[in-house]
Scaffold this active site. Structure first.
Site, PDB file in Angstrom:
ATOM      1  N   HIS A   1       0.696  -0.785   0.243  1.00  0.00           N
ATOM      2  CA  HIS A   1       0.110  -0.114  -0.511  1.00  0.00           C
ATOM      3  C   HIS A   1       0.963   1.224   0.262  1.00  0.00           C
ATOM      4  O   HIS A   1       1.784   1.579   1.287  1.00  0.00           O
ATOM      5  CB  HIS A   1      -0.878  -0.163   1.174  1.00  0.00           C
TER       6      HIS A   1
ATOM      7  N   PRO B   1      -3.707  -1.001  18.350  1.00  0.00           N
ATOM      8  CA  PRO B   1      -3.412  -1.631  17.285  1.00  0.00           C
ATOM      9  C   PRO B   1      -3.842   0.045  16.177  1.00  0.00           C
ATOM     10  O   PRO B   1      -3.466   0.292  14.518  1.00  0.00           O
ATOM     11  CB  PRO B   1      -4.606  -2.368  16.909  1.00  0.00           C
TER      12      PRO B   1
ATOM     13  N   TYR C   1       4.341   5.919  10.366  1.00  0.00           N
ATOM     14  CA  TYR C   1       3.114   5.258  10.233  1.00  0.00           C
ATOM     15  C   TYR C   1       4.130   4.173   9.544  1.00  0.00           C
ATOM     16  O   TYR C   1       3.860   2.627   9.475  1.00  0.00           O
ATOM     17  CB  TYR C   1       2.276   5.518   9.097  1.00  0.00           C
TER      18      TYR C   1
ATOM     19  N   LYS D   1       1.203  -1.583  15.227  1.00  0.00           N
ATOM     20  CA  LYS D   1       2.534  -1.420  15.682  1.00  0.00           C
ATOM     21  C   LYS D   1       3.116  -2.555  16.374  1.00  0.00           C
ATOM     22  O   LYS D   1       3.936  -2.969  16.503  1.00  0.00           O
ATOM     23  CB  LYS D   1       2.874  -0.124  16.042  1.00  0.00           C
TER      24      LYS D   1
ATOM     25  N   TYR E   1      -8.884   4.981   7.907  1.00  0.00           N
ATOM     26  CA  TYR E   1      -9.657   5.544   9.319  1.00  0.00           C
ATOM     27  C   TYR E   1     -10.347   6.511   9.449  1.00  0.00           C
ATOM     28  O   TYR E   1      -9.855   7.634   8.954  1.00  0.00           O
ATOM     29  CB  TYR E   1      -7.864   5.866  10.096  1.00  0.00           C
TER      30      TYR E   1
END
Ligand code: FAS
Ligand code: PHB
Length: 390
Positions: free
Chosen positions: A72, A292, A384, A296, A200
């Protein structure tokens, strides 16, 4: 029995360490409390940092990940039920993330261990660590109705948050840091095509996340109260609530379907220091837990065992213990970076029970700043995708 390293726990941390040691011809034994089927039945993480992808490949277990995983380049953040901000991870940080389920990785790890003839004992009960600060540590356990003992040089505590390893470090030496969040994540798997990119979502009704496992398997989450159970959430209620928390331009593209797995996970941030005590080295959830939100947890387990394997290899191959001596500080530096990032994402995207109108405005303003600042999006992206190993 005698061996060089005993690995307690056959989750991703223990099994990846086993592969890395095996490739360096370091003798080891893996002890797992549960059955193979139980471990393989757990649905957990789904996103791998590219550093983790590299470690998995170096351990010789990356072939199916490279075939079936989905790289991604970007993710989306939405808020207010209508804003949708793409974060171009690859363009901003030069790296991507790989969507590949922890369950699939676990299968690959067990398959490689079987092929290598690794001594991997399932249903090892009453594991106990002994004399970890002496020159002759050992591990006792029960297996197939017999009491067993393994003399070793090192013990890798990869037995997760509820394992025995962390507690072996005396209270007077072990420091624990914790933040428990007042909500959980209700997650489902559905045999439906996922969205092209993760979404998100911050919403006044609560957090939501749209994720993926493979072209015909989707993973979705909604924030839920801690005292909810899966019985409180029919599939219809789940889909209705998920759609209420994301923009219509996103929900219009979601194909719903029956859930094939449904579970609620509580959220906490937790770190135990140090990650070494004598011949005992903690790795993965045995030493730390992250919410979550930042994807990580699994990635920290991978980075811990990457550092630990390098340290053990230079010890056994070159007689150089410098890596072992700096393991705890080196691992904790990366752990705390990830703990901070996971905490900040959780704080930014969730609705807390005591969230006021002021708090909601602050969250939305921070998201608008992210939308307006390349520097802010670059900082987000590089955290990220995961900081590079130092
Ligand atoms: P694990 O807990 O996976 O493995 C430890 C192993 O040790 C287990 O198999 C256990 O049976 C065994 N064990 C325990 N005590 C033992 C004993 N006394 N003797 C022998 N064996 C023992 N991370 C993400 O990045 N994204 C997510 O979405 C995500 N979702 C999660 C959902 C849930 C419900 C949970 C619990 C975790 C989630 N995580 C997520 C984090 C998760 O992926 C962990 O980070 C990852 O499993 C860590 O791997 P290990 O350190 O190997 O620990
Ligand atoms: C998942 O796909 O399970 C997943 C993805 C991203 C997260 C957490 C979980 O931050």
């Amino acid at each position: 029995m005698q061996t060089q390293v005993v690995i307690v726990g056959a989750g991703p941390a223990g099994m990846l360490l086993s592969r890395l040691l095996d490739r360096a011809d370091i003798d080891h034994v893996v002890l797992e409390r549960r059955t193979r089927e139980y471990v393989l039945g757990r649905i957990r993480a789904g996103i791998l940092e590219w550093s983790a992808v590299d470690v998995i490949r170096s351990a010789g277990v990356g072939a199916r990940m490279d075939r079936e995983g989905d790289a991604h380049d970007r993710l989306n953040i939405s808020w207010g039920g209508k804003r949708l901000l793409p974060i171009e991870l690859a363009e901003l940080s030069g790296r991507r993330v790989m969507a590949y389920g922890q369950t699939e990785l676990q299968h690959d790890l067990y398959e490689a261990a079987d092929a290598a003839g690794t001594t991997l004992l399932f249903e090892a009960a009453d594991v106990a660590l002994h004399d970890v600060t002496s020159d002759s540590p050992s591990v006792t356990f029960r297996h197939n109705g017999a009491d067993e003992r393994i003399d070793c040089q090192f013990i890798a505590g990869c037995d997760g948050y509820h394992g025995v390893s962390r507690a072996t470090i005396p209270d007077g030496i072990r420091q624990e840091f914790e933040r428990v969040y007042p909500f959980g994540w209700l997650g489902i798997l559905s045999k439906t095509p996922p969205l092209p990119h993760l979404v998100y979502s911050n919403h006044e009704r609560g957090f939501a996340l749209c994720s993926t496992r493979n072209p015909m398997l989707s993973r979705y989450y909604v924030q839920c109260p801690l005292d909810d159970t899966t019985d409180d959430w029919s599939d219809d209620r789940f889909w209705t609530e998920l759609f209420a928390r994301i923009p219509a331009e996103v929900s219009d593209r979601i194909q719903t379907g029956p859930s094939i797995e449904k579970s609620i996970a509580p959220l906490r941030s937790f770190v135990a220091e140090p990650m070494r005590h004598g011949s005992l080295f903690l790795a993965g959830d045995a030493a730390h837990i992250v919410p979550p939100t930042g994807a990580k947890g699994l990635n920290l387990a991978v980075s811990d065992v990457h550092l630990l394997s390098l340290a053990l290899i230079t010890h056994f191959r070159d007689g150089n213990s410098a890596g072992l001596d700096r393991y705890s500080d080196q691992a904790l530096a990366r752990v705390w970076n990830a703990v901070r990032f996971s905490w900040s994402m959780t704080t930014l995207l969730h609705r807390f029970p005591d969230t006021t109108g002021f708090d909601q405005r602050i969250q939305e303003r921070e998201l608008e700043y992210l939308a307006g600042s390349v520097a802010a999006r670059t900082s987000f992206a590089e955290q990220y995708v995961g900081l590079r190993f130092s």
